[in-house]
Design a protein around this motif. Structure first.
Motif, PDB file in Angstrom:
ATOM      1  N   VAL A 125     -23.141  41.270 109.867  1.00  0.00           N
ATOM      2  CA  VAL A 125     -23.637  39.905 109.693  1.00  0.00           C
ATOM      3  C   VAL A 125     -23.693  39.552 108.210  1.00  0.00           C
ATOM      4  O   VAL A 125     -23.279  38.465 107.795  1.00  0.00           O
ATOM      5  CB  VAL A 125     -25.029  39.738 110.339  1.00  0.00           C
ATOM      6  CG1 VAL A 125     -25.655  38.408 109.935  1.00  0.00           C
ATOM      7  CG2 VAL A 125     -24.926  39.837 111.848  1.00  0.00           C
ATOM      8  N   LEU A 126     -24.183  40.465 107.390  1.00  0.00           N
ATOM      9  CA  LEU A 126     -24.349  40.184 105.972  1.00  0.00           C
ATOM     10  C   LEU A 126     -23.032  40.229 105.197  1.00  0.00           C
ATOM     11  O   LEU A 126     -22.796  39.416 104.311  1.00  0.00           O
ATOM     12  CB  LEU A 126     -25.340  41.165 105.352  1.00  0.00           C
ATOM     13  CG  LEU A 126     -26.767  41.079 105.875  1.00  0.00           C
ATOM     14  CD1 LEU A 126     -27.615  42.190 105.278  1.00  0.00           C
ATOM     15  CD2 LEU A 126     -27.377  39.715 105.553  1.00  0.00           C
ATOM     16  N   MET A 127     -22.195  41.197 105.493  1.00  0.00           N
ATOM     17  CA  MET A 127     -20.984  41.412 104.700  1.00  0.00           C
ATOM     18  C   MET A 127     -19.710  41.036 105.440  1.00  0.00           C
ATOM     19  O   MET A 127     -18.674  40.855 104.829  1.00  0.00           O
ATOM     20  CB  MET A 127     -20.894  42.880 104.279  1.00  0.00           C
ATOM     21  CG  MET A 127     -21.981  43.296 103.334  1.00  0.00           C
ATOM     22  SD  MET A 127     -21.956  45.043 102.908  1.00  0.00           S
ATOM     23  CE  MET A 127     -20.268  45.511 102.960  1.00  0.00           C
ATOM     24  N   GLY A 128     -19.768  40.969 106.746  1.00  0.00           N
ATOM     25  CA  GLY A 128     -18.551  40.758 107.505  1.00  0.00           C
ATOM     26  C   GLY A 128     -17.866  42.077 107.766  1.00  0.00           C
ATOM     27  O   GLY A 128     -18.254  43.108 107.254  1.00  0.00           O
ATOM     28  N   ASN A 129     -16.868  42.041 108.606  1.00  0.00           N
ATOM     29  CA  ASN A 129     -16.127  43.238 108.956  1.00  0.00           C
ATOM     30  C   ASN A 129     -14.687  42.817 109.144  1.00  0.00           C
ATOM     31  O   ASN A 129     -14.386  41.958 109.961  1.00  0.00           O
ATOM     32  CB  ASN A 129     -16.713  43.850 110.225  1.00  0.00           C
ATOM     33  CG  ASN A 129     -16.007  45.109 110.651  1.00  0.00           C
ATOM     34  OD1 ASN A 129     -14.786  45.128 110.788  1.00  0.00           O
ATOM     35  ND2 ASN A 129     -16.763  46.160 110.881  1.00  0.00           N
ATOM     36  N   THR A 130     -13.803  43.410 108.398  1.00  0.00           N
ATOM     37  CA  THR A 130     -12.397  43.024 108.445  1.00  0.00           C
ATOM     38  C   THR A 130     -11.831  43.150 109.847  1.00  0.00           C
ATOM     39  O   THR A 130     -11.156  42.241 110.336  1.00  0.00           O
ATOM     40  CB  THR A 130     -11.578  43.879 107.460  1.00  0.00           C
ATOM     41  OG1 THR A 130     -12.101  43.668 106.149  1.00  0.00           O
ATOM     42  CG2 THR A 130     -10.116  43.507 107.498  1.00  0.00           C
ATOM     43  N   ALA A 131     -12.095  44.267 110.514  1.00  0.00           N
ATOM     44  CA  ALA A 131     -11.543  44.466 111.853  1.00  0.00           C
ATOM     45  C   ALA A 131     -12.030  43.380 112.818  1.00  0.00           C
ATOM     46  O   ALA A 131     -11.248  42.856 113.614  1.00  0.00           O
ATOM     47  CB  ALA A 131     -11.909  45.852 112.380  1.00  0.00           C
ATOM     48  N   VAL A 132     -13.307  43.037 112.750  1.00  0.00           N
ATOM     49  CA  VAL A 132     -13.857  42.004 113.631  1.00  0.00           C
ATOM     50  C   VAL A 132     -13.171  40.665 113.362  1.00  0.00           C
ATOM     51  O   VAL A 132     -12.777  39.955 114.285  1.00  0.00           O
ATOM     52  CB  VAL A 132     -15.392  41.883 113.453  1.00  0.00           C
ATOM     53  CG1 VAL A 132     -15.936  40.670 114.176  1.00  0.00           C
ATOM     54  CG2 VAL A 132     -16.069  43.156 113.944  1.00  0.00           C
ATOM     55  N   THR A 133     -13.007  40.323 112.095  1.00  0.00           N
ATOM     56  CA  THR A 133     -12.357  39.063 111.729  1.00  0.00           C
ATOM     57  C   THR A 133     -10.915  39.030 112.220  1.00  0.00           C
ATOM     58  O   THR A 133     -10.462  38.022 112.778  1.00  0.00           O
ATOM     59  CB  THR A 133     -12.399  38.854 110.201  1.00  0.00           C
ATOM     60  OG1 THR A 133     -13.759  38.879 109.778  1.00  0.00           O
ATOM     61  CG2 THR A 133     -11.765  37.536 109.812  1.00  0.00           C
ATOM     62  N   VAL A 134     -10.197  40.123 112.031  1.00  0.00           N
ATOM     63  CA  VAL A 134      -8.807  40.180 112.481  1.00  0.00           C
ATOM     64  C   VAL A 134      -8.736  40.039 113.992  1.00  0.00           C
ATOM     65  O   VAL A 134      -7.922  39.268 114.516  1.00  0.00           O
ATOM     66  CB  VAL A 134      -8.119  41.474 111.995  1.00  0.00           C
ATOM     67  CG1 VAL A 134      -6.760  41.657 112.667  1.00  0.00           C
ATOM     68  CG2 VAL A 134      -7.957  41.460 110.487  1.00  0.00           C
ATOM     69  N   ALA A 190      -8.548  40.258 105.634  1.00  0.00           N
ATOM     70  CA  ALA A 190      -8.196  39.805 106.983  1.00  0.00           C
ATOM     71  C   ALA A 190      -7.105  38.744 106.942  1.00  0.00           C
ATOM     72  O   ALA A 190      -6.131  38.811 107.702  1.00  0.00           O
ATOM     73  CB  ALA A 190      -9.432  39.283 107.704  1.00  0.00           C
ATOM     74  N   ASP A 191      -7.249  37.767 106.065  1.00  0.00           N
ATOM     75  CA  ASP A 191      -6.256  36.693 105.963  1.00  0.00           C
ATOM     76  C   ASP A 191      -4.885  37.236 105.573  1.00  0.00           C
ATOM     77  O   ASP A 191      -3.863  36.822 106.136  1.00  0.00           O
ATOM     78  CB  ASP A 191      -6.690  35.645 104.934  1.00  0.00           C
ATOM     79  CG  ASP A 191      -7.911  34.855 105.364  1.00  0.00           C
ATOM     80  OD1 ASP A 191      -8.211  34.820 106.582  1.00  0.00           O
ATOM     81  OD2 ASP A 191      -8.568  34.284 104.477  1.00  0.00           O
ATOM     82  N   ALA A 192      -4.857  38.151 104.612  1.00  0.00           N
ATOM     83  CA  ALA A 192      -3.582  38.702 104.151  1.00  0.00           C
ATOM     84  C   ALA A 192      -2.881  39.469 105.274  1.00  0.00           C
ATOM     85  O   ALA A 192      -1.659  39.330 105.459  1.00  0.00           O
ATOM     86  CB  ALA A 192      -3.807  39.611 102.943  1.00  0.00           C
ATOM     87  N   ILE A 193      -3.630  40.242 106.034  1.00  0.00           N
ATOM     88  CA  ILE A 193      -3.046  41.007 107.140  1.00  0.00           C
ATOM     89  C   ILE A 193      -2.531  40.067 108.226  1.00  0.00           C
ATOM     90  O   ILE A 193      -1.406  40.209 108.711  1.00  0.00           O
ATOM     91  CB  ILE A 193      -4.072  42.006 107.721  1.00  0.00           C
ATOM     92  CG1 ILE A 193      -4.353  43.109 106.696  1.00  0.00           C
ATOM     93  CG2 ILE A 193      -3.577  42.598 109.038  1.00  0.00           C
ATOM     94  CD1 ILE A 193      -5.548  43.991 107.054  1.00  0.00           C
TER      95      ILE A 193
END
Length: 153
Positions: free
Chosen positions: A127-136, A99-102
Motif C-alpha cells: 500500500v505504501l510503496m506499491g509492488n511492481t508485480a501487482v501493478t503489472v 512496471a510501465d517499462a516492462i
C-alpha cells in the motif's frame, strides 16, 4: 507461445526467476528475452545546481553515471544469459518506471508470456510503496507467470 520475456532485478532470487522462465521457453520452443529496468535513470541525468552549498557528485558527469548504470545492467543480463546456457537469448535494458517499462516493452515486441518474480511484500508495504508485480498483473494484457521468491537467498 513463441515470444517470452523474463524480467530480472538485481535480487539474488533473479536466478530462480530466470531459470524458471527459461525452462518454460525451452519447453515451448519460444524466443527468450531477458530485460532489466533502470528506474529513474533520468534522475541522474539532471544538471544539479548547488543546493545549500552542496554540489551533487553527478553534476559534472551525470551522463557518465547513466551510461555506467546501463553498462552494468547490460553486463548483468549478458551474464544471466550465459548462466542459462544459450546464445539465442536476447537481452534488453529498459529505462523508466519499472512496471510501465516492462508493459510497454511487451506490447511493442508482441511478447506472449511475461515471467517475473515477486518478493511477496506485506500488505502495508504494498500500500505504501506499491509492488511492481501487482501493478503489472493489473495492467497486463498477456499471460504472466509469477515466480514466488520470498525467502530465496
Amino acid at each position: 507461445m513463441k515470444k517470452i520475456c523474463i524480467a530480472l532485478d538485481y535480487n539474488p532470487s533473479a536466478e530462480k526467476v530466470a531459470e524458471t522462465g527459461y525452462d518454460y521457453a525451452k519447453a515451448l520452443g519460444a524466443q527468450t528475452t531477458l530485460v532489466h529496468v533502470i528506474t529513474d535513470a533520468t534522475y541522474y541525468d539532471i544538471d544539479y545546481s548547488p543546493i545549500m552549498g552542496y554540489t551533487s557528485a553527478f553534476a559534472k558527469n551525470n551522463l557518465e553515471v547513466v551510461d555506467e548504470l546501463v553498462h552494468g545492467a547490460e553486463n548483468f543480463l549478458s551474464a544471466s544469459a550465459q548462466h542459462l546456457g544459450s546464445g539465442d537469448i536476447k537481452t534488453e535494458v529498459l529505462k523508466g518506471e519499472t512496471a510501465d517499462a516492462i508493459l510497454d516493452y511487451c506490447v511493442k515486441n508482441k511478447i506472449e508470456l511475461l515471467v517475473m518474480g515477486t518478493h511477496s511484500h506485506g500488505v502495508l508495504e504494498n500500500v505504501l510503496m506499491g509492488n511492481t508485480a501487482v501493478t503489472v498483473v493489473r495492467h497486463a494484457k498477456i499471460p504472466i507467470l509469477i515466480v514466488p521468491t520470498k525467502n530465496i537467498k
